[in-house]
Structures are given as structure tokens and as C-alpha cells.
Design a protein around this motif. Sequence first.
Motif, PDB file in Angstrom:
ATOM      1  N   TRP A 101      -0.836 -30.427 -18.845  1.00 28.06           N
ATOM      2  CA  TRP A 101      -0.571 -29.448 -19.897  1.00 28.06           C
ATOM      3  C   TRP A 101      -1.268 -29.855 -21.186  1.00 28.06           C
ATOM      4  O   TRP A 101      -1.888 -29.043 -21.865  1.00 28.06           O
ATOM      5  CB  TRP A 101       0.935 -29.296 -20.088  1.00 28.06           C
ATOM      6  N   GLY A 102      -1.175 -31.185 -21.480  1.00 28.03           N
ATOM      7  CA  GLY A 102      -1.846 -31.679 -22.680  1.00 28.03           C
ATOM      8  C   GLY A 102      -3.344 -31.428 -22.614  1.00 28.03           C
ATOM      9  O   GLY A 102      -3.952 -30.940 -23.568  1.00 28.03           O
ATOM     10  N   ARG A 122      -3.977 -27.820 -23.165  1.00 23.71           N
ATOM     11  CA  ARG A 122      -3.788 -27.356 -24.523  1.00 23.71           C
ATOM     12  C   ARG A 122      -4.940 -27.793 -25.412  1.00 23.71           C
ATOM     13  O   ARG A 122      -5.435 -27.034 -26.241  1.00 23.71           O
ATOM     14  CB  ARG A 122      -2.459 -27.873 -25.073  1.00 23.71           C
ATOM     15  N   GLU A 123      -5.371 -29.046 -25.195  1.00 23.32           N
ATOM     16  CA  GLU A 123      -6.454 -29.539 -26.051  1.00 23.32           C
ATOM     17  C   GLU A 123      -7.765 -28.828 -25.792  1.00 23.32           C
ATOM     18  O   GLU A 123      -8.477 -28.445 -26.698  1.00 23.32           O
ATOM     19  CB  GLU A 123      -6.655 -31.041 -25.818  1.00 23.32           C
ATOM     20  N   LEU A 156      -6.656 -23.987 -24.279  1.00 24.01           N
ATOM     21  CA  LEU A 156      -5.765 -22.927 -24.745  1.00 24.01           C
ATOM     22  C   LEU A 156      -6.387 -22.065 -25.834  1.00 24.01           C
ATOM     23  O   LEU A 156      -6.349 -20.842 -25.768  1.00 24.01           O
ATOM     24  CB  LEU A 156      -4.450 -23.538 -25.223  1.00 24.01           C
ATOM     25  N   GLN A 213       3.095 -22.660 -16.440  1.00 27.81           N
ATOM     26  CA  GLN A 213       3.183 -22.676 -17.897  1.00 27.81           C
ATOM     27  C   GLN A 213       2.205 -21.685 -18.522  1.00 27.81           C
ATOM     28  O   GLN A 213       2.543 -20.969 -19.466  1.00 27.81           O
ATOM     29  CB  GLN A 213       2.942 -24.084 -18.416  1.00 27.81           C
ATOM     30  N   LEU A 214       1.003 -21.626 -17.955  1.00 23.98           N
ATOM     31  CA  LEU A 214       0.053 -20.612 -18.427  1.00 23.98           C
ATOM     32  C   LEU A 214       0.605 -19.217 -18.165  1.00 23.98           C
ATOM     33  O   LEU A 214       0.516 -18.319 -19.007  1.00 23.98           O
ATOM     34  CB  LEU A 214      -1.289 -20.783 -17.705  1.00 23.98           C
TER      35      LEU A 214
END
Lengths: 557, 358
Positions: A56-57, A60-61, A64, A256-257
Motif C-alpha cells: 500500500w505504501g 501510495r508513493e 496514487l 484498498q484501491l
Amino acid sequence: MERCDTDMMMERPLGLFRAGGRVEPSLVLASGVALVVVLPILFVMVSIFADTRDIWGHLRENLLAGLLFNTAVLSAGVLALTALFGVWAAYLTALCEFPGRRFFSWALLLPLSIPTYVMAFVYTGLLDYSGPVATFLRQHVPTVAPFMPPIRSTGGVILVLALALYPYVFLLAAGGFASQGERVLEASRSMGLSRRRLFFRVMLPMARPFIFGGLILVLMETLADFGAVAVFNYDTFTTAIYKAWFGFFSIDAASQLASLLVVMALGVLTAEGWSRRRMRYFRGRDGRRAKRIPLSRRQALGAHLFLGGLFSVAFVIPMIQLFAWVGEAWREEWHLGYGELLGNSLALAGAGAFLTLSAALILAFAGRKLTGRFMAILSRISLLGYALPGTVLAVGMVRVLTGIDHMATGLFAVLGVAISGPFLQGTVWVMPVAYMVRFLSVGFNAVSSSLGRVSPSMDEAARTLGVSGFSLVRKIHLPLIQGGMVTGAILVFIDIMKEMPLTLMTRPFGWDTLAVKIFELTSEGEWERAAIPAVALVVAGLIPVGILVWQKERTNR
Amino acid sequence: MMYLNVKAITKHFGATCVAQGVGFSLARGEIGALLGPSGCGKTTLLRMIAGFEEPDSGSIHLQSRPLWEAGQGLAAEARQIGMVFQDYALFPHLTVWENIAFGMKDVSRREIKSTIDELLSVTGLAGVEKRYPHELSGGQQQRVALSRAIAPKPRCLLMDEPFSNLDVTLRESLSAEVREIIKRFGITALMVTHNQHEAFAMADRIGVMMAGNILQWDTPEGLYHKPETLSVARFIGEGSLLAGTLTSEGTLDCGLGAFSVAENIGREAVQKVHVFVRPEAVQIATSGKQAVARLEKSCFRGPGRSCLFQLPSGEWVRAAAETRCCLREGDAYGLSVSRDGVSLFSEHEEERFAGFSE
């Protein structure tokens, strides 16, 4: 006679109209349908809180911001273009009169039969560097060739999606323009409004809720689109979900997406409810429709250029290209087992349509029998699925099934039976359920609109004539809703055949359908071969468009 | 015991009361009508008899057998009551013939055919039996709905605003025709309407209903000539309302003059009363010793002329005149009143004083 009467009084103390503490079976069934729909959504939403820090990190980095930017640009571009195409075409065909108007009023709906991913690969194949147009230019007018804009660009995706989706705006806006009563327009003209001011001050504002409704459908389709953006390698949430799952093998990151996409979809859905409520107030009340404004020669020529151009680019050229490719690829391809693909597609669509229609009948009859807040909420929840992108629904279904499989395995372990591997997940049986969730509203609308024509007094009339219960359904309801059921089944059937991401992500390994085959072939750039299943889908897709055109012509006559 | 008996029916929808202890009865073969403004509860009462709504309390008996009693009742489909709906509720997927035959069960094919043939010829539908409802005119649809309700030989026929979807001219001719058909088959029937002309044309007995109460259950003549309450008097037909005083000797004094009342009313010395006068009871004379009033408005109506006079007291009187007599608006005329067209109501209770006329 006396005895018979008292018997009936004992057995049926309350008549049919009171549940009287008994459990109402239609309510139980309707709740079941709502539960099946809401579970995948809940499971996706819950995953917002799941702990998947590393992937996820990373997402996101690195991803996203880009995904959000891409989605925003794509949505804005597609909305602007579809509004331009749709409103202009609707104005010309609904409120103006010129030779050929009737033809365009139905012909411009035909692109609805071309799935976005087919439109995408047709134009990629046609306009790519190695495609026929660019090759022709390089050989014959080499000076112009370098100035041809690349199709594989943001502009390209936007244009292709807009060509496939503008009919939604066109259809609703035309309905909005056509429903403007003659009286209102006459009143405005009697107050001295010129034609230009009439359009901007009266007609356009009155059609605004309808146009908005069409744009919202376009936005839903754009957010949900997977196949077309995949052809262009244009990353949006749907493709990111697919890659997270099938690339990183992280169902958690995928959900999560997906949960972000759910939030967007629910936002769009709220806007849609608002616009529908507004549409009701804007419908003209006097029965007579507005007289069409005759166009001058020059104006008619302009209308022909625009409408003809739009129709060629959105339908004629793609169809010619598809059939040309089929002609090339037919000889080598026809023995390669398309029968099995077609069989799989038809079987899935058949099972899905059957299940969807059953659920739609349950909801429609429950809604007729029970009126009240609870039932209204139940049916609203049950019809949520159409706003959910297939990718999101696939993730949700898999999460629900994993949960059920875990429970089942645990249960069997308690019973002393060890089973290995999943038990529901990845089986064919799950797919019709997933389709049901996605397309329930399509089936429901068809069934409930035909059931709405059976007035409550018809039920009562039958009962005073001694006909009730199942024989009432058989003698009155079924004959009257047959047509709606057939229409609903056809619409759902074809939607399922065209559905790509949901099929791709829930199918058992190796279980291919026409849409899945198109995905596989286009991701390798094999346009000619992809054209064969694509033509099958487009031809099937012409059936529901035909139904739509027939209905539109009947109401607008 | 009467054929249809409705007793002390009470019904609430939430907080609104649509029937407050309503009761009436019909003899075998009679046609009854519930007449009242919309929202007075008449349709709900009809639907309770049909079995589509449940009363909170009260009872309904048909042929001495209970349809509803002590909180229990027969289901609508077991009541053998025919109903004609306001929107006719014809089955759109069935032909006229199939619609009429719909409720005929356990009957031989021959009997079905003879019944339907008779109905078709009586209702003037012969020749359209193969058509579908949407291919018929409004009047024809109405007759199909009636035939469908009568065909199974119901114990009782209910009609909910049966003529409200037809245009005015058709309404009048059809209501007389429908009455004839119902009488011919000897059916006991009850209709609901807000139109008094329909009720008069159709019914043997009429109940005037307001705010969940039947104010008066009577023959059409009784309702018109002897209204029991001021509300009924005002609702049925036309009339003028004057203030008057009644002495203990039985003399009525009002704006139209002083009369002696037939019976002695042994109450207080002088009472204030409402005097209700039907237009046709007022005679117009060009001169005389009668009350003098000024003609304010005169309206030509074909068969007669409707005149509105103002009395010196400021009260308004409506009178019916012949068409040919020439009356001029603004002129003064003498008015007199014939006594059998006058009803008296006590000022507070709104109830009729007994025995004024005749």
C-alpha cells in the motif's frame, strides 16, 4: 353453503391484506437479494482499514497521485466531449426539422452496441504508426505524416471513450428536449424571445436535468471502464486494481484501491438520485410536443455534416474496419475453437440472465405487495450494483467467497473432514451471482415498468371474481409482464456477454469467453484476430439498441 | 331482516377517521347510493363491503350471513360480490368475451355462452366480443366492466364512481341504462358517487355521507323535500337560507313574510330558526302585498330561469322563474312562498323541526 362460509372464515381470518405477525415470504426473499448485493460492497469498504503497509505504501508513493490525475483528466475530457456531441445532436434531431432527421434520431444510438474496448482497439489499430492510415500518409503525402497526432495518447483515450459513450447523453437529452411542451415554448415566444435566446434561456435550462442525467451515466461508465484504458495502457483505478491483484498477487492492495473507487461511485450515485428527482419537475405537462423548427438549406447542410460525421466516426468506420479484419483473419482463425468461447459466453449469459431476472421478479413483486420505508431501502440497496465497476465487484465477490470458504473449511474441520483448496472461490457457479449483482437494475427496470401497468384495481377486480393467489399471478400478472421479462432478459443477457473485467477476474483459470479472448488478443496487439469475437459481440449488442430505438420511436411518435 | 345490513362501522386510517359508526341497509333488489363530497369516506365504506379494507369495529351481513363480524371476515374472493371499478380495471390481455367470462367458474360451457350472449345483447355490446378493451370507447368499456361483474351472478353488486370517467352527456343516458340492466337481473346494488344527478337517476335509496357519517339514508324524494339536517339541505339541490323567528303559537316570521305553522311547537316563547327555501317554492309577482325584493341577477338555463333576489334585510333568495316571463335586473318584485317548499332547522342543533310542511 353455510358450512363452506364458516370454514373459510376459520382458515382465512384476516384475508390476504394483512401479514398479521406472520413472516412475509416475499420480504425474506427480497432481504436475501439485498444481502447478496451489499456483502461485496461492505467487504471492499472494510479493507480500507486492512494492514498492508509495504504494498500500500508503495502504491501510495508511486501510483496514487498519478491514478487520481489520470482519472480526473479522463473523466473531465470524456464528459466535455460527450456533452458537446450528445447535446448538439439531440437538439438537432429533437427540436429541428430537416431531411434525414428521422434517420439520425435512431442511427446515432447505434454506437451503443460497440463496447468501449472494441472501439478502443479498432481506432488503435486504424490510426497507430503501423496502421493503414499512417502508412498511407507516409507513402503518399509524406509531408503531412509527421503532423498526425498519436492515437496512443490521453487525447486518444478521451476521444475513443466519448465516441462510445455519447449516445447516453444524446438519448436522455433528446428525451428532455422532446418532452418540452409546446405551450411553454409558445409562451416564451409570445414574450418576444428570439430563437437563439429561446435555446439558451428556455430549452437548454429545461433540458439540463436530462443532460446531467446522461453525463452521470457517462461518468459511471468512464470510472468503470477497464477494457478501453487497458488497450491504451492508460492507468486508471480499474487497471491498477487488476495489476495489484494479478501482478502483485495482493488482493488486499486491490481491495484498498477498489474501496476508493467505491467511494467515487457512491458519490456519483448520489448525484444521480438528485438529478432524477429534478427531472420529474421538468417534464412538460401539456401533452402536445413542441413543433420542430425547420432549418434553412445552409443550416441543414451543416447539420448533415456534423451528424453524418459523428455517425461515420462512431459507427460506420469502426464497423468497416472490424469486418475488414474479420475478412483477413477468418481463414486461419475459424477452426481455432470459437465455438467453445461462444458456448461459454452464451452459457454464462443465460445462467446470469436467469438468476438476475428471478431476483428482479422477487424485488418487483415484493415492492408491489409491501409498501413502506423498509422495502424502499431494500430495493434501493439491491439496485446499487450498476454503479459499481466490474473490477470492484470482482474484488468484493472474491473477498466474500474467501470468507465463506474459510468458514466452510472450519466447519468441515470440526466435522473431521479435511478439504484442501477453495470450495467456492474460482468456480463457475459464482459468476452468475456476480452478474446478478451488477445487472439487477437493468432487469428490474424492465420487469417493474411492465408490472406497473397492472393497476391495483385489476388485482381487486380479479379477487371479486373469485380469483386469487397463484392463479391470479398466472392469469393476470404473468401474461401482462411477459413482454417486460423478455426485454429484461435480453438486455441482461447481452450486458453479460459484453462484460469484460468481472468475467476476467472471477472466471476459473482457462475458462475463456468472447470478451476475455478480446482482452488477451488486444493486449498482444492482435487486432485482426480480436475482430472476430468483437463482431459477434457488436452484432449481439445491436439487439438491445434495436429494442431501445423501437421504444423511443413509439413514445416520440 | 334486510338483504344487506351494515352496522356501526368504524374505520381509521392512522389518525383520520373515515367512518364513525356508519350503518344502513338495503332490501333485496334495491339499488342504493352513497353520495358525498370526495374524502367523506364513501369509497372506503364500499371497499369494506367488498373485502379490500377491514373495519375497526362493526358488522356487515349479506343475506343474513356475516361478511364481517367481531373482527373477522370473509376474504374478498370468497364474498361473491361483484364490483365495477372507477377505472374499470378491465384485463388488457383478454378480449371482451374473456373478460366477461373471467369470473364464471364451475359453470357449463353452454351456460357461459347463453349468459354472455344475453349480457352482450342487453348491454348493446353484441359484435365487439372479440375486441380488446383498448379498442373500445369509454362507454363500451364501462358496459364490459358491468357485464363482467354481473356474469358470475353475484349476491350483490358494488360500483365505485362508475360514470366519473365518461363525458357528461354519456353519463346521463348510461346511468338510466345501467339502472335498467341491474333491475332486469334483479341484483341488489350499491354505488358510490359525488354526483347527485347520478344518484337520483340510479338509486332507490341514497345515503348522504359527510366526514365519515351518513347524515340521512332516504329515498331521493325524501332527501330533497324533507332534509333532516341543514347540511343535507344545502348539499342536495339548491336553496336559500334565511333567518327567522318562530313564536309559541306557531307563527314563522322571516324575510319572506309571516306564516302560520301547522303544528304548535311547545317550547320557549320565541325561537330563532334557519329557514331553508327551495327555489321552486318561491313565486314571483310584479305587484302585491308580498315581500318586495330587488332582482340582482337572472340567469337563463333553458328549461327555466334562475333568479337571485336581495331582500330589504340584505338576505339573498334564489327563485326559479319561467323562461318566457320578462324580468329586468334591478327592478323590484313581490315574492311569496309556498309552504311545502320550506324547511325549518333549529339554529343551534341544525336539526329539522318536525311537521312544518303538509
